[in-house]
Design a protein around this motif. Structure first.
Motif, PDB file in Angstrom:
ATOM      1  N   VAL A  66       0.877  -1.181   0.000  1.00  0.00           N
ATOM      2  CA  VAL A  66       0.000   0.000   0.000  1.00  0.00           C
ATOM      3  C   VAL A  66       0.911   1.227   0.000  1.00  0.00           C
ATOM      4  O   VAL A  66       2.067   1.137   0.431  1.00  0.00           O
ATOM      5  CB  VAL A  66      -0.917  -0.014   1.254  1.00  0.00           C
ATOM      6  N   HIS A  67       0.387   2.352  -0.466  1.00  0.00           N
ATOM      7  CA  HIS A  67       1.184   3.578  -0.363  1.00  0.00           C
ATOM      8  C   HIS A  67       0.959   4.210   1.012  1.00  0.00           C
ATOM      9  O   HIS A  67      -0.057   3.967   1.649  1.00  0.00           O
ATOM     10  CB  HIS A  67       0.805   4.555  -1.479  1.00  0.00           C
ATOM     11  N   THR A  68       1.923   5.016   1.440  1.00  0.00           N
ATOM     12  CA  THR A  68       1.834   5.607   2.783  1.00  0.00           C
ATOM     13  C   THR A  68       0.914   6.830   2.847  1.00  0.00           C
ATOM     14  O   THR A  68       0.544   7.261   3.933  1.00  0.00           O
ATOM     15  CB  THR A  68       3.233   6.060   3.260  1.00  0.00           C
ATOM     16  N   GLU A  69       0.579   7.393   1.692  1.00  0.00           N
ATOM     17  CA  GLU A  69      -0.274   8.594   1.679  1.00  0.00           C
ATOM     18  C   GLU A  69      -1.708   8.212   1.316  1.00  0.00           C
ATOM     19  O   GLU A  69      -1.944   7.209   0.654  1.00  0.00           O
ATOM     20  CB  GLU A  69       0.237   9.594   0.630  1.00  0.00           C
ATOM     21  N   LYS A  70      -2.628   9.080   1.732  1.00  0.00           N
ATOM     22  CA  LYS A  70      -4.042   8.803   1.463  1.00  0.00           C
ATOM     23  C   LYS A  70      -4.355   8.874  -0.025  1.00  0.00           C
ATOM     24  O   LYS A  70      -5.128   8.084  -0.552  1.00  0.00           O
ATOM     25  CB  LYS A  70      -4.915   9.810   2.206  1.00  0.00           C
ATOM     26  N   GLU A  71      -3.822   9.878  -0.690  1.00  0.00           N
ATOM     27  CA  GLU A  71      -3.996  10.024  -2.138  1.00  0.00           C
ATOM     28  C   GLU A  71      -3.005  11.061  -2.629  1.00  0.00           C
ATOM     29  O   GLU A  71      -2.316  11.693  -1.831  1.00  0.00           O
ATOM     30  CB  GLU A  71      -5.435  10.462  -2.500  1.00  0.00           C
ATOM     31  N   THR A  75       2.145   8.490  -9.325  1.00  0.00           N
ATOM     32  CA  THR A  75       1.879   7.604 -10.469  1.00  0.00           C
ATOM     33  C   THR A  75       2.298   6.165 -10.179  1.00  0.00           C
ATOM     34  O   THR A  75       3.415   5.927  -9.726  1.00  0.00           O
ATOM     35  CB  THR A  75       2.640   8.136 -11.699  1.00  0.00           C
ATOM     36  N   GLY A  76       1.373   5.278 -10.427  1.00  0.00           N
ATOM     37  CA  GLY A  76       1.686   3.852 -10.288  1.00  0.00           C
ATOM     38  C   GLY A  76       1.478   3.298  -8.895  1.00  0.00           C
ATOM     39  O   GLY A  76       1.710   2.111  -8.676  1.00  0.00           O
ATOM     40  N   GLU A  77       1.039   4.135  -7.954  1.00  0.00           N
ATOM     41  CA  GLU A  77       0.857   3.652  -6.573  1.00  0.00           C
ATOM     42  C   GLU A  77      -0.614   3.350  -6.278  1.00  0.00           C
ATOM     43  O   GLU A  77      -1.507   3.756  -7.025  1.00  0.00           O
ATOM     44  CB  GLU A  77       1.392   4.690  -5.582  1.00  0.00           C
TER      45      GLU A  77
END
Ligand code: PEP
Length: 248
Positions: A66-71, A75-77
């Motif tokens: 998962v990415h660490t940021e909400k949104e 690109t690509g995450e």
């Protein structure tokens, strides 16, 4: 009673079509166990169709990252909300392939652990030493730092899963002996107890990962502090995965 957790990490294997075929068979083979939970972690592109197949099956769904940021402009995450909305319940955080091939460090892993819980998904924090670290007698130092940093500021032990995966045992056919694994699992349990208290630490499932197969799962699962398995290669075939799920 705490249920054990048998988790399949499919890595970068299986297209959506192949995933659906596999999961239809898995859903038919898996009965509702009282003492164990079955989890599959397919690639991102298979999650949404997988959730549809598994909605009435006793099989949980996880993501591999998962990415660490909400949104944002990444690109690509993949964001935590995208996973949650796709039916994901667990997220593998800091797998050694993410750390060693894609350069994730403890601080990134910590962000992933925290944001997964914020979005209602259980993080599976992966920790494990490399062979040169084991040979240098640094296993416990490595595990201490990965657990401490990975859980820095984390206050949801009720959602947490930890996976001990010695890097030298992943995908190599080498497995830690049950005694080697238990020793590290007990060390992790003691760390969790210091962080969250004994009762909460006992409820955290600590999985072993590294070339788990039907032939070695029983002796690993008999260890006091091994609460399940994170399975790579052997989770890709129904026979071998079910051979692990049905450990005795
Ligand atoms: C893994 O990918 O987490 C893993 C443990 O792989 P394998 O079972 O193939 O060693």
């Amino acid at each position: 009673m705490k249920k054990s957790l048998i988790a399949g990490n499919w890595k970068m294997y299986k297209t959506p079509g192949e995933s659906v075929d596999f999961l239809k068979k898995l859903a038919m083979e898996t009965v509702k166990y009282n003492d164990r939970e079955v989890l599959v972690c397919p690639p991102f592109t298979s999650l949404y169709p997988a959730a549809e197949i598994l909605k009435d099956a006793p099989v949980s769904l996880g993501a591999q990252n998962v990415h660490t940021e909400k949104e944002g402009a990444f690109t690509g995450e993949i964001s935590p909300a995208m996973l949650r909305d796709s039916g994901v319940e667990y997220v593998i955080c800091g797998h050694s392939e993410r750390r060693n091939i894609f350069g994730e460090n403890d601080s990134t892993v910590n962000g992933k652990v925290r944001i997964s819980s914020e979005y209602g998904m259980s993080p599976i924090l992966c920790v494990g030493e490399k062979i040169e670290e084991r040979k240098a007698g640094k296993t416990f130092d490595v595990i201490r730092s990965q657990v401490e940093n990975g859980l820095s500021g984390y206050d949801r032990p009720d959602m947490l899963v930890v996976a001990y995966e010695p890097v030298w045992a992943i995908g190599t056919g080498l497995t830690a002996t049950p005694e080697q694994a238990q020793e590290v699992h007990l060390f992790i349990r003691q760390m969790l107890s210091n962080l969250y208290g004994r009762e909460l630490s006992m409820a955290v499932r600590i999985l072993y990962g590294g070339s788990v197969k039907p032939e070695n799962v029983n002796s690993l699962m008999r260890q006091d502090d091994i609460d399940g398995a994170l399975v790579g290669g052997a989770s890709l075939k129904l026979d071998s995965f079910m051979g692990i799920v049905n450990y005795s």
